[in-house]
Design a protein around this motif. Structure first.
Motif, PDB file in Angstrom:
ATOM      1  N   TYR A   1     -11.866  -7.936  -4.126  1.00  0.00           N
ATOM      2  CA  TYR A   1     -11.798  -9.078  -3.204  1.00  0.00           C
ATOM      3  C   TYR A   1     -12.498 -10.311  -3.765  1.00  0.00           C
ATOM      4  CZ  TYR A   1      -9.623  -6.289   0.340  1.00  0.00           C
ATOM      5  OH  TYR A   1      -8.722  -5.526   1.015  1.00  0.00           O
TER       6      TYR A   1
ATOM      7  N   HIS B   1       0.829  -1.200   0.000  1.00  0.00           N
ATOM      8  CA  HIS B   1       0.000   0.000   0.000  1.00  0.00           C
ATOM      9  C   HIS B   1       0.870   1.259   0.000  1.00  0.00           C
ATOM     10  CE1 HIS B   1      -3.238  -2.733   0.429  1.00  0.00           C
ATOM     11  NE2 HIS B   1      -4.127  -1.861   0.898  1.00  0.00           N
TER      12      HIS B   1
ATOM     13  N   TYR C   1      -3.601 -12.548  -5.708  1.00  0.00           N
ATOM     14  CA  TYR C   1      -3.054 -11.305  -6.267  1.00  0.00           C
ATOM     15  C   TYR C   1      -2.229 -11.540  -7.530  1.00  0.00           C
ATOM     16  CZ  TYR C   1      -4.516  -9.483  -1.750  1.00  0.00           C
ATOM     17  OH  TYR C   1      -5.264  -9.145  -0.654  1.00  0.00           O
TER      18      TYR C   1
ATOM     19  N   HIS D   1      -1.665  -9.047   3.942  1.00  0.00           N
ATOM     20  CA  HIS D   1      -1.624  -7.713   3.343  1.00  0.00           C
ATOM     21  C   HIS D   1      -0.302  -6.996   3.633  1.00  0.00           C
ATOM     22  CE1 HIS D   1      -5.720  -7.485   1.943  1.00  0.00           C
ATOM     23  NE2 HIS D   1      -5.623  -6.181   1.724  1.00  0.00           N
TER      24      HIS D   1
HETATM   25 ZN   LIG Z   1      -6.395  -5.270   0.038  1.00  0.00          ZN
END
Ligand SMILES: [Zn+2]
Length: 467
Positions: A418, A131, A411, A238
């Motif tokens: 999602y 992120h 991913y 994550h």
């Molecule tokens: Zn995510």
């Protein structure tokens, strides 16, 4: 042995010498044989920096209100190309990015097929879901009414990324050299389930009793003289320790950095698992990202020195799409109403769907979902799934195909939103369907989502097992 006279004992001594000599001879011959034995694989790996050259909008948190201000370290794309004894090749790319835009996957797939004759089924692109990387969705930036220059920058970045990935695979192919492959694994306790059940429903909070998959699968690539050339390590969590304004690979970026520092000349690649509902805790500071990175690097080191399984060929791969369905979208009347919402995301989502209605006459309720299966001999079954896959998938797939080492990546190849299991879908909450609000997709999947994905996986596993 007091009853033996001198002659006897010297006789025994010479027998012992002959036997030892013979054993030594056998040992020398067999070690020469081991050295002469041709490695079963060729492998080549390469890395390229993909940190944006100028500050971009950053991906992952809708609440960010300004572009990047610097970097903690560089972001990388890395590639490993493997070739078995029959000359069959595959390329694995890992990215320190939020996701893999489908267009990037499709364009790179086309170009590497043309330029290097690499079959589409043999290309795997996985993103770490950091992120702390650039926003890749120009459309999203426009919808959010950011200055158009950020959207242009995102498009430019994606174009440059495609060029870099094609060149990267070319470099890895040029570096193909005899290699031995090994599988090993360890555990790391960084992840925790983040779907805490409360009387008001599931909330995003640490849930120590929820399902996790803390396995660290490791693929070790060594030269014939036992030099560690490449190490690919996976984890299902994550990359959200950080949410600042600095580019960073998060814990997975630090883990790669530490492994490469420990093994100069080695390329370390992180493969994201089914971490859709998993967070690293504690979070939020650079120090925690480093600590979690150290923990994952340590687990990988442990796997490297643990018992290893020799990975044989052949290499087989299959790629296809499962047809997933979305629940019926909101009516036009509802969308018109939502367009006036004071919640900016409800408003933007409604506008997006109304646009789709206006341009195509209906809202698409199907998603063509990429599924990839790669088999390395009978030692590794790698299943690469698109989207932010929740942990139930890797746990179930390991149960189903547990007679081999099952490596489940999420991913991969197309990160669009999602992918809940039936359990998570029914429980609702963010990963269950709530997060669709931040995409251009109509809403939650239907209850067939999990079985449709397993049907396709079963089909592809069958394909690579019988071919
Ligand atoms: Zn995510």
């Amino acid at each position: 042995m007091t009853f033996l006279n001198h002659r006897h004992s010297s006789f025994l001594r010479s027998i012992t010498q002959i036997v030892t000599g013979a054993l030594l001879f056998v040992a020398v011959v067999s070690s020469a044989k081991a050295q002469d034995e041709k490695p079963e694989w060729k492998a080549g790996s390469a890395a390229v920096v993909i940190t944006p050259e100028e500050p971009t909008w950053m991906a992952g948190y809708a609440s960010r209100d300004k572009p990047a201000e610097g970097k903690f370290h560089d972001l990388y794309a890395k590639a490993l190309v493997l070739e078995d004894l029959h000359g069959t090749r595959m390329a694995m790319i890992t990215l320190d990015l939020i996701g893999v835009p489908r267009s990037v996957r499709e364009n790179v797939e086309q170009r590497v097929e043309q330029e290097y004759h690499l079959a589409p089924a043999s290309l795997l692109i996985n993103a770490s879901h950091t992120h702390s990387g650039p926003e890749l969705r120009s459309r999203y930036l426009l919808v959010k009414r950011h200055d158009a220059k950020w959207a242009a920058l995102a498009d430019q970045y994606a174009n440059d990324l495609e060029d870099k990935l094609v060149a990267l695979i070319g470099t890895a192919i040029e570096k193909l050299a005899p290699a031995n492959l090994f599988y090993s694994h360890a555990r790391a306790g960084i992840s925790m389930n983040r779907r805490l059940p409360t009387p008001g429903g599931v909330t995003n909070s640490p849930y120590p009793d929820g399902p996790v998959d803390q396995d660290v699968p490791v693929l070790i690539v060594e030269s014939p003289d036992k030099e560690l050339k490449t190490v690919v390590f996976g984890y299902a969590c994550h990359n959200t320790v950080l949410g600042l304004y600095y580019y960073c690979g998060d814990y997975a970026g630090y883990a790669q950095e530490y492994l490469e520092a420990e093994h100069p000349g080695t390329i370390a690649m992180f493969m994201m698992g089914c971490g859709g509902d998993q967070n690293p805790y504690p979070r939020s500071t650079k120090e925690w990202a480093e600590r979690h990175g150290r923990a994952l690097a340590n687990a990988t080191e442990a796997a490297i020195i643990a018992h290893r399984t020799v990975v044989h060929g052949p290499l087989k791969s299959a790629y296809d799409y499962a047809d997933l369905e979305f629940a019926p979208p909101a009516s036009r009347e509802q969308l018109e109403q939502d367009k006036e919402s004071t919640n900016i995301y409800v408003k933007l989502h409604a506008e997006t769907l109304l646009d789709e209605l206006a341009t195509s006459g209906s809202i698409n309720t199907h998603y063509s979902y990429p599924v990839q299966v790669i088999k390395l001999g009978s030692e590794i079954l790698m299943i690469a799934l698109a989207g932010e896959v929740v942990v139930d998938y890797s746990l179930e797939l390991k149960r189903r195909f547990g007679n081999t080492n099952v490596w489940v990546a999420g991913y991969s190849n197309d990160v669009f939103g999602y992918v809940p299991s039936l359990r998570v879908l029914r429980e609702g909450g963010y990963e269950g369907g709530g997060a669709m609000l931040y995409t251009s997709l109509p809403g939650p999947f239907t209850e067939t989502v999990e079985e449709r994905i397993y049907e396709k996986i079963d089909e592809l596993v069958q394909e690579v097992s019988t071919r």
